[in-house]
Scaffold this active site. Structure first.
Site, PDB file in Angstrom:
ATOM      1  N   ASP A   8      -1.014   6.772   6.505  1.00 11.37           N
ATOM      2  CA  ASP A   8      -2.106   5.869   6.137  1.00 11.37           C
ATOM      3  C   ASP A   8      -2.296   4.915   7.320  1.00 11.37           C
ATOM      4  O   ASP A   8      -1.449   4.069   7.584  1.00 11.37           O
ATOM      5  CB  ASP A   8      -1.713   5.103   4.865  1.00 11.37           C
TER       6      ASP A   8
ATOM      7  N   TRP B 122       0.839  -1.206   0.000  1.00  6.23           N
ATOM      8  CA  TRP B 122       0.000   0.000   0.000  1.00  6.23           C
ATOM      9  C   TRP B 122       0.865   1.243   0.000  1.00  6.23           C
ATOM     10  O   TRP B 122       0.568   2.225  -0.681  1.00  6.23           O
ATOM     11  CB  TRP B 122      -0.940   0.001   1.202  1.00  6.23           C
TER      12      TRP B 122
ATOM     13  N   LYS C  61     -11.595  -1.543   7.607  1.00  7.45           N
ATOM     14  CA  LYS C  61     -10.744  -2.508   8.296  1.00  7.45           C
ATOM     15  C   LYS C  61     -11.084  -2.530   9.789  1.00  7.45           C
ATOM     16  O   LYS C  61     -11.401  -3.557  10.343  1.00  7.45           O
ATOM     17  CB  LYS C  61      -9.261  -2.159   8.115  1.00  7.45           C
TER      18      LYS C  61
END
Ligand SMILES: *Cc1c(COP(=O)(O)O)cnc(C)c1O
Length: 361
Positions: A173, A101, A197
């Site tokens: 992030d 990511w 999540k």
């Protein structure tokens, strides 16, 4: 009805009490005679939900007053673009590449800026957190981007390991570990996280941004991609993802009721320890990342045999231990143990691992 222990990496499991409350309120939200899904986002009913969600998030994360909380759409992915588009000034940005990511964020950033990879652990399949040398950082960068939890490979940057320069905004992030451990928000310029999540359903992305970083962008940046647009209208410029925000609000209440983020962190550390201890004491299962960088949220392990991995995943599912398969490019097993995964779920997994080892090792 029977619910499984859902170890999915995302969308992830939600607290059963939250789902139950949402079910109870589904047809008639608090006497309004309608579902939150059917309400005008300009109604006072929804306005209360919206404001309370923000207030509770501010409370549990201890967000200082000079930060805005935005409820946006487009997932964490859209932030890969919005961040460079909105924070661009010198036109340089530094990226700490600790997982796929992080790498995606970097590649997207490179479309708009002179993006520099200041350190990377790709040489060893992102199984550790590399040393970040301060001399690699640029003092005139518009921001330094990090990913606090590497969802795919299962590593984590703890707050004490964060290296950054005082005058360069730190952008994080936190998609897969927001609200799982205590972070000092004032150390960050911007924090973002897709909700699905550890916070709520897909469809809403939380952006926590220091006010001085919200400024006019290049005129060609679409209105919807400017933080200023959403900040000025308290995330009600257009129709927000009302229902997802409502569920996030219920999750924030659930966290408050259960002692806040510090209490979540304590339980998360216990859950992770149970699982890692089981792996470390096993002759069959092996962890896949360096121990000192292990994630509290995503626990990766393998047997060393693809066939046995498959068998384990299949037999686990048969007894209600679901979605334990590793990421498609990684293989093996990954148990995601977000806030809403009860201790009993981890216990059930550990028991099954021991049983499976006794039969198959
Ligand atoms: C899942 C994930 C993403 C991607 O999120 P989307 O909301 O699907 O765009 C980005 N970063 C991290 C750390 C993730 O875990």
């Amino acid at each position: 009805m029977s619910r499984v222990f859902n170890f999915s990496a995302g969308p992830g499991t939600l607290p059963e009490e939250v789902l139950q409350q949402a079910a109870d309120e589904l047809l008639d939200y608090k006497g309004s005679g309608m579902s939150v899904m059917e309400m005008s986002h300009r109604s006072s009913w929804y306005d209360d939900i919206h404001k309370k969600a923000e207030k509770d998030l501010r409370e549990i994360m201890n967000i200082p007053d000079n930060y805005k909380v935005l409820f946006l759409q487009g997932g964490a992915h859209l932030q890969f673009s919005m961040i460079p588009l909105n924070l661009k000034n010198s036109g340089k940005a530094d990226y700490f590449i600790t997982g796929n990511w992080a790498k995606k964020a970097y590649k997207e950033g490179a479309k708009y800026l002179d993006a520099k990879a200041v350190a990377s652990s790709e040489d060893k399949q992102f199984t550790y957190i590399p040393k970040l040398d301060e001399s690699a950082l640029r003092s005139d960068a518009d921001f330094l981007h990090i990913t606090t939890n590497n969802t795919v490979y299962g590593t984590r940057i703890s707050e004490k390991d964060i290296v950054c320069l005082d005058n360069v905004p730190l952008v994080a992030d936190m998609s897969s570990n927001i609200l799982s451990e205590v972070y000092d928000v004032s150390k960050f310029g911007l924090i973002y996280a897709g909700a699905q999540k550890n916070m709520g359903p897909a469809g809403v992305t939380i952006v926590i941004v220091r006010e001085d970083l919200i400024k006019d962008t290049d005129s060609l940046v679409p209105t919807m991609l400017q933080y200023k647009t959403h900040s000025e209208k308290d995330s009600l410029y257009n129709t927000p993802p009302c229902y997802s925000i409502y569920i996030c609000g219920l999750v924030y209440e659930w966290i408050k009721k259960n002692g806040g983020v510090a209490a979540m962190q304590k339980i998360n550390e216990e859950k992770a320890k149970m699982l890692y201890d089981c792996i470390d004491n096993s002759k069959l299962f092996k962890g896949t990342v360096e121990k000192s960088y292990r994630s509290l949220m995503n626990v990766n392990f393998v047997t060393g045999s693809e066939e046995l991995d498959k068998k384990f995943i299949k037999e686990a599912a048969e007894r209600g231990i679901a979605n334990i398969k590793g990421y498609r490019t990684v293989g093996g097993m990954r148990a995601s143990i977000y806030n809403a995964m009860p201790v009993e779920g981890v216990k059930a997994l550990v028991e099954f691992m021991k049983e499976f080892e006794a039969k198959n090792a």
